[in-house]
Design a protein around this motif. Structure first.
Motif, PDB file in Angstrom:
ATOM      1  N   LYS A 158      -3.086  15.098  17.713  1.00 31.40           N
ATOM      2  CA  LYS A 158      -2.962  15.670  16.366  1.00 31.40           C
ATOM      3  C   LYS A 158      -3.363  14.676  15.282  1.00 31.40           C
ATOM      4  O   LYS A 158      -3.741  15.070  14.190  1.00 31.40           O
ATOM      5  CB  LYS A 158      -1.532  16.156  16.118  1.00 31.40           C
ATOM      6  N   THR A 159      -3.299  13.386  15.579  1.00 32.12           N
ATOM      7  CA  THR A 159      -3.620  12.366  14.574  1.00 32.12           C
ATOM      8  C   THR A 159      -5.116  12.044  14.526  1.00 32.12           C
ATOM      9  O   THR A 159      -5.560  11.361  13.607  1.00 32.12           O
ATOM     10  CB  THR A 159      -2.863  11.059  14.868  1.00 32.12           C
ATOM     11  N   LEU A 160      -5.881  12.544  15.502  1.00 36.22           N
ATOM     12  CA  LEU A 160      -7.300  12.197  15.594  1.00 36.22           C
ATOM     13  C   LEU A 160      -8.155  13.038  14.648  1.00 36.22           C
ATOM     14  O   LEU A 160      -7.814  14.175  14.329  1.00 36.22           O
ATOM     15  CB  LEU A 160      -7.788  12.382  17.032  1.00 36.22           C
ATOM     16  N   THR A 161      -9.259  12.465  14.226  1.00 41.37           N
ATOM     17  CA  THR A 161     -10.235  13.156  13.367  1.00 41.37           C
ATOM     18  C   THR A 161     -11.608  13.031  14.017  1.00 41.37           C
ATOM     19  O   THR A 161     -12.418  12.185  13.619  1.00 41.37           O
ATOM     20  CB  THR A 161     -10.254  12.554  11.955  1.00 41.37           C
ATOM     21  N   PRO A 162     -11.902  13.881  15.009  1.00 41.74           N
ATOM     22  CA  PRO A 162     -13.136  13.702  15.781  1.00 41.74           C
ATOM     23  C   PRO A 162     -14.412  14.023  15.017  1.00 41.74           C
ATOM     24  O   PRO A 162     -15.476  13.555  15.395  1.00 41.74           O
ATOM     25  CB  PRO A 162     -12.961  14.652  16.961  1.00 41.74           C
ATOM     26  N   LEU A 163     -14.337  14.808  13.959  1.00 41.32           N
ATOM     27  CA  LEU A 163     -15.552  15.172  13.228  1.00 41.32           C
ATOM     28  C   LEU A 163     -15.818  14.254  12.041  1.00 41.32           C
ATOM     29  O   LEU A 163     -16.767  14.467  11.299  1.00 41.32           O
ATOM     30  CB  LEU A 163     -15.466  16.632  12.763  1.00 41.32           C
ATOM     31  N   GLU A 164     -15.014  13.230  11.885  1.00 44.06           N
ATOM     32  CA  GLU A 164     -15.232  12.260  10.812  1.00 44.06           C
ATOM     33  C   GLU A 164     -16.382  11.334  11.210  1.00 44.06           C
ATOM     34  O   GLU A 164     -16.278  10.584  12.171  1.00 44.06           O
ATOM     35  CB  GLU A 164     -13.955  11.446  10.588  1.00 44.06           C
ATOM     36  N   PRO A 165     -17.503  11.404  10.474  1.00 43.90           N
ATOM     37  CA  PRO A 165     -18.665  10.600  10.883  1.00 43.90           C
ATOM     38  C   PRO A 165     -18.489   9.120  10.517  1.00 43.90           C
ATOM     39  O   PRO A 165     -17.919   8.778   9.499  1.00 43.90           O
ATOM     40  CB  PRO A 165     -19.811  11.223  10.091  1.00 43.90           C
ATOM     41  N   TYR A 166     -18.962   8.265  11.392  1.00 42.86           N
ATOM     42  CA  TYR A 166     -18.986   6.835  11.090  1.00 42.86           C
ATOM     43  C   TYR A 166     -20.380   6.252  11.292  1.00 42.86           C
ATOM     44  O   TYR A 166     -20.677   5.163  10.833  1.00 42.86           O
ATOM     45  CB  TYR A 166     -17.961   6.065  11.940  1.00 42.86           C
ATOM     46  N   MET A 167     -21.248   6.994  11.978  1.00 40.15           N
ATOM     47  CA  MET A 167     -22.598   6.509  12.264  1.00 40.15           C
ATOM     48  C   MET A 167     -23.669   7.327  11.568  1.00 40.15           C
ATOM     49  O   MET A 167     -24.833   6.941  11.569  1.00 40.15           O
ATOM     50  CB  MET A 167     -22.850   6.585  13.776  1.00 40.15           C
ATOM     51  N   GLU A 168     -23.291   8.428  10.991  1.00 43.03           N
ATOM     52  CA  GLU A 168     -24.262   9.381  10.443  1.00 43.03           C
ATOM     53  C   GLU A 168     -25.192   8.738   9.412  1.00 43.03           C
ATOM     54  O   GLU A 168     -26.408   8.918   9.466  1.00 43.03           O
ATOM     55  CB  GLU A 168     -23.518  10.564   9.827  1.00 43.03           C
ATOM     56  N   SER A 169     -24.629   7.966   8.488  1.00 41.43           N
ATOM     57  CA  SER A 169     -25.459   7.371   7.447  1.00 41.43           C
ATOM     58  C   SER A 169     -26.445   6.350   8.029  1.00 41.43           C
ATOM     59  O   SER A 169     -27.597   6.269   7.598  1.00 41.43           O
ATOM     60  CB  SER A 169     -24.592   6.727   6.373  1.00 41.43           C
ATOM     61  N   ILE A 170     -25.997   5.593   9.041  1.00 35.45           N
ATOM     62  CA  ILE A 170     -26.870   4.590   9.653  1.00 35.45           C
ATOM     63  C   ILE A 170     -27.999   5.283  10.424  1.00 35.45           C
ATOM     64  O   ILE A 170     -29.166   4.880  10.326  1.00 35.45           O
ATOM     65  CB  ILE A 170     -26.064   3.657  10.584  1.00 35.45           C
ATOM     66  N   VAL A 171     -27.667   6.339  11.171  1.00 38.49           N
ATOM     67  CA  VAL A 171     -28.683   7.079  11.934  1.00 38.49           C
ATOM     68  C   VAL A 171     -29.688   7.720  10.985  1.00 38.49           C
ATOM     69  O   VAL A 171     -30.904   7.678  11.215  1.00 38.49           O
ATOM     70  CB  VAL A 171     -28.032   8.129  12.855  1.00 38.49           C
ATOM     71  N   ASP A 172     -29.183   8.309   9.891  1.00 38.52           N
ATOM     72  CA  ASP A 172     -30.084   8.929   8.909  1.00 38.52           C
ATOM     73  C   ASP A 172     -31.022   7.898   8.297  1.00 38.52           C
ATOM     74  O   ASP A 172     -32.208   8.157   8.093  1.00 38.52           O
ATOM     75  CB  ASP A 172     -29.285   9.627   7.813  1.00 38.52           C
ATOM     76  N   GLU A 173     -30.495   6.717   8.013  1.00 38.43           N
ATOM     77  CA  GLU A 173     -31.322   5.645   7.448  1.00 38.43           C
ATOM     78  C   GLU A 173     -32.393   5.204   8.445  1.00 38.43           C
ATOM     79  O   GLU A 173     -33.563   5.033   8.081  1.00 38.43           O
ATOM     80  CB  GLU A 173     -30.447   4.458   7.051  1.00 38.43           C
TER      81      GLU A 173
END
Length: 134
Positions: A104-119
């Motif tokens: 319940k404490t997890l946030t699996p859809l919170e991106p952490y790599m998206e901006s780096i991959v997009d760049e």
């Protein structure tokens, strides 16, 4: 014998033009699609939570943009990602999901790599425009 029956002339059919959907049909289609997407997303979130993963953890590492992004990711994010992947492997091996209260404490859809991959993707596309594809 063949000359007695001339070949039949078939009328040339006009290509069927695609009709534009009405506004109501478009809204119904969009609502159905959104409903299906929500159900699918909930299933993905449930599976990721069982293993303690984030969606960015399961990106295809053979994608050149993801591969470069992984190498340029800050150290603390790399360590956290490696730990989540090792934990998921252990959970998969033991066939025992994470406890429900922890899930319940997890946030699996919170991106952490998206901006780096997009760049990395935009840099690759820019390089291909200037130099041509590799």
């Amino acid at each position: 014998g063949r000359d007695r029956f001339p070949p039949r002339q078939l009328p040339l059919s006009q290509p069927r033009q695609r009709q534009q959907p009405t506004m109501a049909a478009s809204l119904v289609g969009k609502n159905v699609w959104n409903s299906v997407a929500k159900v699918y997303q909930a299933g993905v979130v449930q599976r990721l939570n069982q293993y303690g993963l984030k969606y960015d953890d399961i990106l295809n590492e053979s994608d050149p943009d993801v591969k470069i992004a992984l190498s340029r990711m800050p150290g603390d994010l790399q360590v956290a990602r490696d730990r989540r992947l090792k934990r998921a492997l252990d959970i998969s091996f033991k066939k025992k999901p994470l406890p429900a209260d922890f899930q319940k404490t997890l946030t699996p859809l919170e991106p952490y790599m998206e901006s780096i991959v997009d760049e990395m993707r935009s840099l690759r596309l820019e390089r291909e425009l200037l130099n041509g594809p590799r």
